[in-house]
Design a protein around this motif. Sequence first.
Motif, PDB file in Angstrom:
ATOM      1  N   LEU A  63      52.751  42.037  49.702  1.00  0.00           N
ATOM      2  CA  LEU A  63      53.434  41.032  48.998  1.00  0.00           C
ATOM      3  C   LEU A  63      52.794  40.235  48.088  1.00  0.00           C
ATOM      4  O   LEU A  63      53.003  39.889  47.074  1.00  0.00           O
ATOM      5  CB  LEU A  63      54.335  40.195  50.020  1.00  0.00           C
ATOM      6  CG  LEU A  63      55.208  39.180  49.522  1.00  0.00           C
ATOM      7  CD1 LEU A  63      56.416  39.985  49.167  1.00  0.00           C
ATOM      8  CD2 LEU A  63      55.520  38.199  50.662  1.00  0.00           C
ATOM      9  N   ILE A  64      51.548  39.913  48.844  1.00  0.00           N
ATOM     10  CA  ILE A  64      50.734  38.800  48.074  1.00  0.00           C
ATOM     11  C   ILE A  64      50.159  39.638  46.926  1.00  0.00           C
ATOM     12  O   ILE A  64      49.989  39.094  45.803  1.00  0.00           O
ATOM     13  CB  ILE A  64      49.624  38.164  49.032  1.00  0.00           C
ATOM     14  CG1 ILE A  64      50.211  37.355  50.153  1.00  0.00           C
ATOM     15  CG2 ILE A  64      48.851  37.473  48.208  1.00  0.00           C
ATOM     16  CD1 ILE A  64      49.246  36.906  51.275  1.00  0.00           C
ATOM     17  N   ALA A  65      49.615  40.795  47.146  1.00  0.00           N
ATOM     18  CA  ALA A  65      49.153  41.568  46.242  1.00  0.00           C
ATOM     19  C   ALA A  65      49.949  42.249  44.899  1.00  0.00           C
ATOM     20  O   ALA A  65      49.564  41.878  43.845  1.00  0.00           O
ATOM     21  CB  ALA A  65      48.365  43.139  46.522  1.00  0.00           C
ATOM     22  N   LEU A  66      51.269  42.164  45.378  1.00  0.00           N
ATOM     23  CA  LEU A  66      52.334  42.584  44.371  1.00  0.00           C
ATOM     24  C   LEU A  66      52.465  41.392  43.347  1.00  0.00           C
ATOM     25  O   LEU A  66      52.702  41.419  42.196  1.00  0.00           O
ATOM     26  CB  LEU A  66      53.626  42.840  45.160  1.00  0.00           C
ATOM     27  CG  LEU A  66      53.806  44.246  45.442  1.00  0.00           C
ATOM     28  CD1 LEU A  66      55.139  44.347  46.223  1.00  0.00           C
ATOM     29  CD2 LEU A  66      54.033  45.053  44.080  1.00  0.00           C
ATOM     30  N   ALA A  67      52.587  40.150  44.007  1.00  0.00           N
ATOM     31  CA  ALA A  67      52.977  38.939  43.277  1.00  0.00           C
ATOM     32  C   ALA A  67      51.688  38.733  42.409  1.00  0.00           C
ATOM     33  O   ALA A  67      51.809  38.295  41.227  1.00  0.00           O
ATOM     34  CB  ALA A  67      52.798  37.723  44.237  1.00  0.00           C
ATOM     35  N   GLN A  68      50.600  39.117  42.367  1.00  0.00           N
ATOM     36  CA  GLN A  68      49.171  38.869  41.916  1.00  0.00           C
ATOM     37  C   GLN A  68      49.421  39.840  40.564  1.00  0.00           C
ATOM     38  O   GLN A  68      49.352  39.400  39.714  1.00  0.00           O
ATOM     39  CB  GLN A  68      48.191  39.387  42.630  1.00  0.00           C
ATOM     40  CG  GLN A  68      46.864  38.725  42.222  1.00  0.00           C
ATOM     41  CD  GLN A  68      46.817  37.292  41.875  1.00  0.00           C
ATOM     42  OE1 GLN A  68      47.387  36.545  42.662  1.00  0.00           O
ATOM     43  NE2 GLN A  68      46.478  36.962  40.844  1.00  0.00           N
ATOM     44  N   GLU A  69      49.724  41.130  40.892  1.00  0.00           N
ATOM     45  CA  GLU A  69      49.928  41.980  39.670  1.00  0.00           C
ATOM     46  C   GLU A  69      51.358  41.199  38.922  1.00  0.00           C
ATOM     47  O   GLU A  69      51.106  41.744  37.691  1.00  0.00           O
ATOM     48  CB  GLU A  69      50.341  43.399  40.177  1.00  0.00           C
ATOM     49  CG  GLU A  69      49.263  44.089  40.915  1.00  0.00           C
ATOM     50  CD  GLU A  69      49.555  45.455  41.129  1.00  0.00           C
ATOM     51  OE1 GLU A  69      49.724  46.283  40.152  1.00  0.00           O
ATOM     52  OE2 GLU A  69      49.905  45.974  42.328  1.00  0.00           O
TER      53      GLU A  69
END
Lengths: 254, 254
Positions: A63-69
Motif C-alpha cells: 500500500l505504501i509503495a503504491l502510494a509512492q508510485e
Amino acid sequence: MSQTVDRALSILPLLAEGPADLGQVADRLGVHKSTALRLLRTLHEHGMVYRQSDQRYRLGARLIALAQEAMENLDIREIAHPHLVGLNEQCGHTVHLAVYEEDEVLYIDKVESRYPVRMYSRIGKPVAITVAAVAKLLLADRPEAERRVLAEKFDYPLYTARSTPNAAAFLRELEKVREQGWATDLGGHEESINCVAAPIRGADGRVVAAMSVSAPNVVVTADELLTLLPLVRRTADAISGEYSGRTPVKEVTP
Amino acid sequence: MSQTVDRALSILPLLAEGPADLGQVADRLGVHKSTALRLLRTLHEHGMVYRQSDQRYRLGARLIALAQEAMENLDIREIAHPHLVGLNEQCGHTVHLAVYEEDEVLYIDKVESRYPVRMYSRIGKPVAITVAAVAKLLLADRPEAERRVLAEKFDYPLYTARSTPNAAAFLRELEKVREQGWATDLGGHEESINCVAAPIRGADGRVVAAMSVSAPNVVVTADELLTLLPLVRRTADAISGEYSGRTPVKEVTP
DNA sequence: ACGTGCGTTGCATATTATGCAACGCCTGGA
DNA sequence: TCCAGGCGTTGCATAATATGCAACGCACGT
C-alpha cells in the motif's frame, strides 16, 4: 457498486486507525468472521495488509509503495520540485506543494526549512482544508456552484481563534483569494505559524496546484513573511510556464 | 481467494504504471468492460482511484493518505525519529530508517543530508533488496531456511560492478552481516554512494528495523564514512533500548 | 453526414460470495 | 491435569452477487 470490493476496501481505513484482529474487523464490517477472513486473505495476497506476529492485521507495505508510485507519477511534482528547492535556498523556509482532488487537498512535495524550528507536516497528509493557504487557492478556482456545495459539506474546526469559523466566512475568503490571486494562512491552523501561497496554473488557466512558504512566528513575523510574496508568486509562475509549455502527458510507448 | 476483490486490487498496480482508460484496464484484467467499469467505480467511491479530466483513471488521493496513516502508526518510526535527527545533527549525512515486510524492505523515515549534494530516495520506496545495507541487516536476521528461499526468489540486477551478483554471494554476505552485527553498501547501488547501517532490535533480540547513514564519495570517502560506524551503532542501540522498554503495543482505549 | 470507438446501462444466467456449524488450537483457571 | 472459553479456520449448501452480453448514446474524425 460491487459489495464484495466495497467491503474489502472498507477494511483499509479501519486498519489505518490501528491494528485489529479478525473479530474486530468482522464486527465493524457487520459480516461473518469467515467472510472477513476471506477478504483479509485477499488483501493480504496483494500486500495491502500485513499480519503481525500477534496475528493482528495492519496496513501493508505494498500500500505504501503504491502510494509512492502514485505520487512519483504526478508530472506537476516532477516539474515543480527544482523550483521548490530553489525557493527554499533563497528564503530558507519550509516550502510545500499541494493538489486538490475530490474534497481533499494534500501535500505532494515539501522542502524542509533550514531553520532549526520547523513546522510539522508530511507529504501525503490531507491538509486542513478550511484554513490552509494552498487549500484556499485550489478551492477558489472551482466553479461557484461547486464551491458552495463544498463549503457546506466541510466541518470548520476551530484550530485557533483565527480559523475560518463557518461556510459563509469560507466562501467570502475564497472570493477574496480568487480576486487577489494569492492566499495566506495567518495562524489559522497553528497559532504561531503563518503561510503565504500562490497558484500554479495549467495551459488553460485552471489552477492545477498550489505552493506555499511557511514559517513560525519565532523565525519571522507575518509581515516579514508577506514580503516574500512576490518571490513566491514568481516561482509559481515559473512552474506554471514550464508546466503549460510541456505536451500534456504523452504516453511513453517506445 | 475472493475473485472480485482480487481483480479490483489488481487494478491498482496496473494504474501505478500510469493512467489508463477503461478499455486498457479491462483488457489487462482479462474481463469484460462492464465488469472493469464496476470495479473501477467501486474503487473510485473509496477514493482509491481518480478519474482525471481526460476520463482516464489514475491512483487516487485516499490511497496516498491511507499509506501516510499506515506509516504514522508504526511505533518504531515514532520512537526512532528523534534519534535519527540527532544523528543527522552530529554527522550531517542522510539518515534512513527501514523495515522488512514480506519480501520487501522499505524506507519509513529519512532525515536529509545537510550537504548540498544529496542522494535520491523517498520514504515508502522499496529499497534495492540485494544491495542496500539496511536490507542486508533485516534479511540476515531471518531464519536460515527462509533466507535461502528468499535469496533464490530475488533478482540480482547489476546496478554497478560491486552489486551483489547472485544468490550464493548474497547468502554469504548475509552470513557475514549476521556475525558482525552491522552492514555496508559500498557503491553497490549507485557507484558513488556508500552506506553504513546498524540493526534495531526488539525485546526478544529480533531485528525489527535498520538504520543507515549514506553519503556520496564527493563528500566523504568510504573509509571516512566507516569511522561513523560506532556512532551509528550507538544510535541504533539507543533506539533498541527505548523500543524494548516500552509495553509491546497497547490499545489506547480511554 | 456517416462510421468508428469508447463509455455506459439493464438484464438473465450462473458463478461466486456468504453465513452456518463444527473443528482445532491455545490460554488461563479450577 | 482437566475443563472452559475464546479465536481463527474449514467445508459446504444456499442464496445473493458478479458477470458478460447486447444495445444504446455520445463524441470525434473522416
